[in-house]
Design a protein around this motif. Structure first.
Motif, PDB file in Angstrom:
ATOM      1  N   CYS A 309      29.569  21.751  42.658  1.00  0.00           N
ATOM      2  CA  CYS A 309      30.499  20.657  42.961  1.00  0.00           C
ATOM      3  C   CYS A 309      31.010  20.752  44.405  1.00  0.00           C
ATOM      4  CB  CYS A 309      31.674  20.706  41.985  1.00  0.00           C
ATOM      5  SG  CYS A 309      32.934  19.469  42.330  1.00  0.00           S
ATOM      6  N   PRO A 310      30.812  19.723  45.187  1.00  0.00           N
ATOM      7  CA  PRO A 310      31.289  19.777  46.579  1.00  0.00           C
ATOM      8  C   PRO A 310      32.799  19.856  46.663  1.00  0.00           C
ATOM      9  CG  PRO A 310      30.509  17.567  46.037  1.00  0.00           C
ATOM     10  CD  PRO A 310      30.137  18.461  44.887  1.00  0.00           C
ATOM     11  N   ALA A 311      33.475  19.257  45.712  1.00  0.00           N
ATOM     12  CA  ALA A 311      34.939  19.306  45.737  1.00  0.00           C
ATOM     13  C   ALA A 311      35.403  20.741  45.515  1.00  0.00           C
ATOM     14  CB  ALA A 311      35.507  18.380  44.668  1.00  0.00           C
ATOM     15  N   LEU A 318      39.477  20.063  41.966  1.00  0.00           N
ATOM     16  CA  LEU A 318      38.521  19.582  40.961  1.00  0.00           C
ATOM     17  C   LEU A 318      37.411  20.588  40.696  1.00  0.00           C
ATOM     18  CD1 LEU A 318      37.051  17.451  39.193  1.00  0.00           C
ATOM     19  CD2 LEU A 318      36.027  16.566  41.290  1.00  0.00           C
ATOM     20  N   PRO A 320      34.385  20.347  37.764  1.00  0.00           N
ATOM     21  CA  PRO A 320      33.938  19.563  36.609  1.00  0.00           C
ATOM     22  C   PRO A 320      34.024  20.359  35.312  1.00  0.00           C
ATOM     23  CG  PRO A 320      32.115  20.052  38.112  1.00  0.00           C
ATOM     24  CD  PRO A 320      33.357  20.458  38.801  1.00  0.00           C
ATOM     25  N   CYS A 405      36.778  13.547  43.167  1.00  0.00           N
ATOM     26  CA  CYS A 405      35.353  13.460  42.829  1.00  0.00           C
ATOM     27  C   CYS A 405      34.623  12.481  43.739  1.00  0.00           C
ATOM     28  CB  CYS A 405      35.205  13.026  41.374  1.00  0.00           C
ATOM     29  SG  CYS A 405      33.481  12.836  40.876  1.00  0.00           S
ATOM     30  N   THR A 406      33.449  12.869  44.180  1.00  0.00           N
ATOM     31  CA  THR A 406      32.630  12.010  45.036  1.00  0.00           C
ATOM     32  C   THR A 406      31.516  11.317  44.260  1.00  0.00           C
ATOM     33  OG1 THR A 406      31.037  13.728  45.596  1.00  0.00           O
ATOM     34  CG2 THR A 406      33.006  13.612  46.971  1.00  0.00           C
ATOM     35  N   SER A 407      31.510  11.475  42.954  1.00  0.00           N
ATOM     36  CA  SER A 407      30.448  10.876  42.116  1.00  0.00           C
ATOM     37  C   SER A 407      29.058  11.359  42.518  1.00  0.00           C
ATOM     38  CB  SER A 407      30.419   9.347  42.221  1.00  0.00           C
ATOM     39  OG  SER A 407      31.589   8.794  41.789  1.00  0.00           O
ATOM     40  N   CYS A 408      29.002  12.529  43.124  1.00  0.00           N
ATOM     41  CA  CYS A 408      27.706  12.974  43.650  1.00  0.00           C
ATOM     42  C   CYS A 408      26.709  13.282  42.556  1.00  0.00           C
ATOM     43  CB  CYS A 408      27.897  14.201  44.536  1.00  0.00           C
ATOM     44  SG  CYS A 408      28.284  15.710  43.623  1.00  0.00           S
ATOM     45  N   GLY A 409      27.197  13.565  41.365  1.00  0.00           N
ATOM     46  CA  GLY A 409      26.291  13.785  40.237  1.00  0.00           C
ATOM     47  C   GLY A 409      25.717  15.184  40.158  1.00  0.00           C
ATOM     48  N   ALA A 410      26.146  16.083  41.031  1.00  0.00           N
ATOM     49  CA  ALA A 410      25.592  17.445  40.996  1.00  0.00           C
ATOM     50  C   ALA A 410      25.920  18.122  39.674  1.00  0.00           C
ATOM     51  CB  ALA A 410      26.146  18.261  42.155  1.00  0.00           C
ATOM     52  N   CYS A 411      27.090  17.813  39.138  1.00  0.00           N
ATOM     53  CA  CYS A 411      27.490  18.425  37.871  1.00  0.00           C
ATOM     54  C   CYS A 411      26.591  17.942  36.730  1.00  0.00           C
ATOM     55  CB  CYS A 411      28.949  18.087  37.575  1.00  0.00           C
ATOM     56  SG  CYS A 411      29.369  16.361  37.808  1.00  0.00           S
ATOM     57  N   VAL A 422      30.670  12.445  35.266  1.00  0.00           N
ATOM     58  CA  VAL A 422      31.004  11.321  36.152  1.00  0.00           C
ATOM     59  C   VAL A 422      31.494  10.125  35.329  1.00  0.00           C
ATOM     60  CG1 VAL A 422      30.119   9.751  37.907  1.00  0.00           C
ATOM     61  CG2 VAL A 422      29.363  12.123  37.878  1.00  0.00           C
ATOM     62  N   ILE A 425      35.082  10.747  34.448  1.00  0.00           N
ATOM     63  CA  ILE A 425      35.969  10.629  35.615  1.00  0.00           C
ATOM     64  C   ILE A 425      36.174   9.157  35.961  1.00  0.00           C
ATOM     65  CG2 ILE A 425      36.067  11.053  38.112  1.00  0.00           C
ATOM     66  CD1 ILE A 425      34.769  13.826  37.483  1.00  0.00           C
TER      67      ILE A 425
END
Ligand code: SF4
Ligand code: SF4
Length: 1009
Positions: A309-311, A318, A320, A405-411, A422, A425
């Motif tokens: 997670c980038p956050a 955050l 996830p 959350c950036t909604s990046c979807g990595a999680c 996502v 969230i």
């Protein structure tokens, strides 16, 4: 069999009866709790593909093997659990009779061999997993640990039970061999054979080993039956269902499109949504669907999501994993209240357990455990510190956590059991925006600009074709040069950034020129384009997204009238537009063949319609940043890399690339929000890119394929260059690399050059720079050119930097409406906006188009035009929207809840003066919006259901009239931007108190890789 073994067997059976009963009570609690979720009938079929996908995923461990060592070790444990259960049940008989084995197959050599593999496999597998957990234990300060925050007691319990189970399989078999019960050939017992040699010949010993094996399983059943929140144990059962019922079949999982907003099993559309009846997103745990509850139950706390997670990795609150765990713990704690029939309305008053007089049924409520009633009074999302200080229960999810959350979807990509973070969230954001009106103040400006102007920057729509006037070749514009799609192959969707943002415009022009060189027939919509609504949707403003989507679909319907489906082709440069048009528009009736420009250009290169010529060997070094919405969300990884290969530059991959690429920080509408906590994500990414490129004498570039990424990375590079790093490094779009190569080959546009001579001087200057790409940093050159042409009111990106002067901290376009410019500092203003931002209130019929008067006027960019919170002409149905608790004035803080991050004024150099005036962030209450108290805003949140709301209600309403003034004052505070400066990035704000989800001690220092 003798009296002793019979006694042992009987003890085993009696204990197991109790354990099975406790276990099944746990199963019932879980099933009953999952059934509390909203209906969702979209996941049941098709049965065979879902089943086969589930089997492939668990047998092949396709997600687990992404962490290789864990992958095979976990596979061994999993198989040991599934097939080993036969050996475990066999222990029932073995305690009574050491000679017992399963009839038919129990004594066959094949089965004995399998049993050998299961026993040793389980032991080896679990030992490896135990070692990995210890190696990653967060006890060492500063250690990166995906296990930070996981419940270790549960994990240790499961690990030791599994180890004993595995040893039990081996020891029972070894005992049988040593006591002569079995005499298998050595190949069936290659390891056990040697263990047997160390054991005495004793039938009693076999029964004792069998009882230990049996009881270890019984302890497991007993404990997990009592601990329904032990996902690390329950996933052994629930993971199969969770994988089967995941949202999307195939590799997309819950990526690509955002989940439609659903309530009671139906998709909510703004035409017929009713906040009195429907759940708008998730404001309470029971608003999540049953699949959400299944997700929460299934989380194994493995922390893979957290590790990516980038956050989390940049010090935000955050994680996830912790978010899912918090929802799980809250859900199961509240479940007894819900199962008893308890229910609160949006004001927090009991409406479920009520007597005939409508008053709370105190007798029924008293039967519910006090803890469950208290939990039911917890607010889902809120400011933890403020609420605790006010004596309220902490919210389930902290406000900063939700909006990080950036909604990046990595999680989602990494989760081995297909949990859909996502979606959850976004659902919580929807409730915050549409019902509570609680969202970061910067989004107020974004929503207003999207509503009023159809683009995030609040620019005039006619300026969308400015770039067309800045190129040397003809670009047909629909409605101006063409009145139908006849004779065209592609609609070139330019996107808001591609049309307005100087850096993104370079990509637009490069792609247009390449299409021109390759003789692709395309046209653009020009003024007819409107934002796809990606940011609005990811920010939770579902109805605004729907409104924008419908507007675009109407335009497409007009353009593609009579064109067969397969010929409705759109090429897009923005990864967010690409995702919205290809994955989300079908949800609202728009079906098109959408390609990303890297895909189309790659095809043109393969078809030899574009022939790039390599630069001098080794003269260019490139690293490529995967945009999340192109890569993870849409699995486009190869096309950009093939294009880089075609340009013959040297590609060096960053450590985090492909499906593990680190987000640039712009997704999930984070592009428009300030980043106040921890290290800036774009700086983290740029640091990684600069490390990868190293120092060298070649031209070094960071390539990407999305204007959002490009802006964020450019800001990051600029920040680093200001501190002496990354000298000469340039951020480019992949299209520019190809264009450079094509130009080296001397290819010329295939179409007619423009006939009109009246090209603005500045545009010509830009083109000159474009035609000499290798000579100078292409990013900066245009900004030093002559004043920008034809841009009214707002400074385009060039305006962010004083001509010839140092670049301002905030880059990109100045934003009307007080929204934050991407990469820039926080706009002044209060959190939230009274009106949810959607142009039309749910439930209201579609209104007439918003008054267009402000759209074309230059003055539209002035504060005077941005101050009104609501444009005239919008149909606003008061219920459900806007006013939390009916007491809070729009844009005002809730009483007693001062926003901690004092809004920092934009630096004067960051945007044109007119756009960032504080007044824009003091939204007045929309005229005519009737505030209906009913069912709105559980402001307090801490009241136990059943209890009547008492005194707090009154104070809440008091400050409301004063709030706008207070906010305006705050907005005017001449506070410097707090995060855009590079020094803020080097040392993450460790002093920031983790809220809500609590980053435990021992967590990796934010920002440290
Ligand atoms: S989508 Fe990205 S930022 Fe959001 S929780 Fe998942 S990994 Fe973190
Ligand atoms: S959400 Fe998935 S990846 Fe994250 S901890 Fe839970 S099981 Fe692991």
């Amino acid at each position: 069999m003798n009296a002793t073994t019979i006694t042992l067997g009987t003890i085993g059976v009696l204990i197991s009866l109790v354990c099975w009963a406790v276990f099944f009570s746990g199963v019932w609690r879980i099933i009953a709790s999952i059934r509390l979720g909203q209906r969702d009938g979209t996941r049941n079929g098709p049965f065979v593909p879902r089943l086969s996908q589930m089997i492939v995923e668990f047998l092949g461990h396709t997600k687990m093997v992404k962490f290789r060592t864990v992958g095979w070790a976990h596979w061994l444990v999993m198989i040991g659990f599934i097939l080993g259960s036969l050996l475990w049940f066999e222990a029932y008989g073995e305690t009574f009779d050491p000679h017992f084995h399963w009839p038919l197959f129990g004594a066959t050599h094949v089965w004995l061999f399998i049993a050998e593999l299961l026993g040793w496999g389980t032991v080896i597998g679990i030992l490896v997993l135990m070692v990995i957990r210890q190696l990653n234990h967060p006890r060492v300060p500063g250690r990166m640990s995906r296990f930070s925050g996981s419940v270790f007691s549960a994990a240790y319990f499961v690990e030791w039970v599994v180890l004993i189970e595995g040893l039990g399989m081996i020891m029972v078999k070894a005992g049988k061999i040593s006591s002569g019960v079995e005499e298998p050939p050595i190949w069936t017992s290659f390891g056990t054979h040697f263990v047997a040699k160390a054991l005495p010949a004793s039938l009693m010993m076999v029964s004792v080993f069998a009882l230990i094996k049996l009881l270890s399983g019984m302890i497991w059943l007993f404990m997990v039956g009592r601990k329904v929140t032990w996902g690390v144990a329950w996933h052994r059962l629930s993971a199969f269902f969770n994988i089967y019922f995941k949202r999307e079949l195939g590799s997309k999982r819950a990526l690509g499109a955002a989940k439609p907003m659903m309530s009671g099993g139906k998709v909510l559309e703004m035409e017929d949504a009713d906040p009195d009846v429907d759940a708008f997103g998730a404001g309470k745990i029971e608003d999540f669907s049953w699949k959400g509850w299944l997700d929460f139950t299934t989380c194994t706390e493995c922390g893979r999501c957290q590790s990516q997670c980038p956050a989390w990795n940049t010090g935000k609150p955050l994680s996830p994993k912790l978010l899912i765990m918090s929802l799980r713990d809250h859900g199961f704690a509240k479940a007894p209240y819900l199962l008893a029939g308890g229910k609160t309305d949006m004001a927090g008053d009991e409406v479920g357990l009520v007597g005939p007089d409508g008053k709370p049924d105190e007798a029924a409520l008293a039967k519910i455990p006090a803890a469950a009633r208290a939990e039911a009074g917890r607010k889902m999302v809120g400011e933890s510190a403020e609420m605790i200080e006010a004596g309220e229960l902490a919210p389930v999810i902290d406000y900063e956590t939700l909006w990080s959350c950036t909604s990046c979807g990595a999680c989602v990509e990494q989760c081995p059991v297909d949990i859909e973070h996502v979606d959850h969230i976004i659902d919580m954001r929807r409730y915050q925006v549409l019902i509570e009106s609680e969202f970061p103040s910067e989004l107020a400006g974004l929503f207003k600009n999207l509503e009023n102007k159809g683009n995030p920057w609040g620019q005039n729509s006619k300026d969308r074709i400015n770039w067309v006037n800045e190129v040397e070749f003809e670009v047909p514009v629909y409605g101006r040069d063409a009145d139908s799609f006849d004779g065209y192959e592609y609609l070139f969707w330019v996107g808001c950034a591609g049309a307005y943002e100087d850096r993104a415009k370079k990509t637009t022009k490069a792609v247009a020129e390449l299409l021109n060189v390759a003789a692709v027939d395309y046209l653009v919509l020009g003024e007819g384009e409107t934002c796809t609504g990606d940011s609005a949707r990811r920010a939770g403003n579902e109805f605004l997204f729907q409104q924008l989507a419908m507007q675009n679909i109407e335009t497409f319907n007009d353009l593609f009238d009579g064109v067969p489906q397969e010929r409705r082709k759109i090429v897009v440069t923005c990864a967010h537009c690409f995702n919205a048009l290809s994955n989300e528009y079908p949800q609202v009736g728009g079906h098109y063949e959408v390609v990303h420009h890297t895909q189309l250009l790659n095809k043109l290169v393969r078809d030899k319609r574009l022939i790039p010529v390599a630069p001098v060997e080794g003269s260019e070094q490139i690293t490529y940043h995967d945009p999340c919405f192109l890569g993870r969300h849409n699995q486009v990884y190869d096309a950009p890399r093939e294009l880089i290969g075609a340009s013959a530059a040297t590609l060096t991959e960053m450590p985090r690339h492909g499906e593990r690429s680190l987000c640039c920080g712009a997704g999930g509408a984070r592009m428009w929000m300030e980043e106040n906590i921890g290290k800036r994500i774009n700086i983290e990414r740029v640091d990684e890119a600069l490390d990868t490129l190293g120092s060298g004498t070649t031209t070094q570039k960071i390539a990407t394929g999305c204007p959002f990424c490009r802006v964020m990375l450019t800001d990051g590079v600029t920040a680093r260059q200001e501190s002496g790093q990354g000298e000469g490094v340039e951020v480019v779009d992949v299209a520019q690399l190809i264009l450079d190569g094509v130009r080296r080959g001397g290819a010329a546009p295939t179409k007619e050059l423009k006939k009109q001579p009246a090209k603005p001087a500045a545009a010509a200057a830009t083109t000159v720079v474009e035609t000499a790409p290798a000579a100078a940093p292409a990013e900066e050159a245009p900004k030093t050119a002559a004043p920008k042409p034809a841009v009214k009111g707002l400074g385009m990106a060039g305006a962010a930097k004083a001509p010839g002067g140092a670049k301002a901290p905030g880059k990109g376009l100045g934003m009307a409406g007080g929204a934050k410019a991407p990469g820039g500092a926080k706009a002044p203003g209060a959190k939230g906006l009274g009106l949810a931002g959607g142009a039309k209130a749910p439930g209201a019929k579609k209104a007439a188009p918003a008054a267009q008067a402000p759209v074309e006027a230059p003055a539209a960019e002035t504060p005077a035009m941005e101050t009104p919170a609501k444009p005239a002409g919008l149909s606003v149905k008061a219920k459900g929207l806007g006013m939390a608790g009916g007491a809070k004035a729009p844009g005002a803080k809730k009483p007693g809840a001062p926003k901690t991050a004092a809004p920092a004024a934009e630096p004067a150099s960051e945007a044109t003066p007119a756009t960032e005036a504080p007044a824009a962030e003091a939204p007045a209450k929309p005229a005519g919006l009737s505030v209906k108290a009913k069912g709105l805003g559980m402001a307090g949140g801490a009241k136990a259901p059943g209890a009547r709301r008492s005194a707090p209600a009154a104070p809440k309403s008091e400050p409301a009239p004063e709030a706008p003034a207070a906010e305006t004052q705050a907005a005017e505070a001449p506070e410097a931007p707090t995060t855009a400066t590079p020094q803020a990035d080097d040392k993450p704000a460790l002093s920031v108190k983790p809220k809500g989800l609590g980053m435990r001690g021992g967590a990796k220092p934010p920002g440290k890789r």
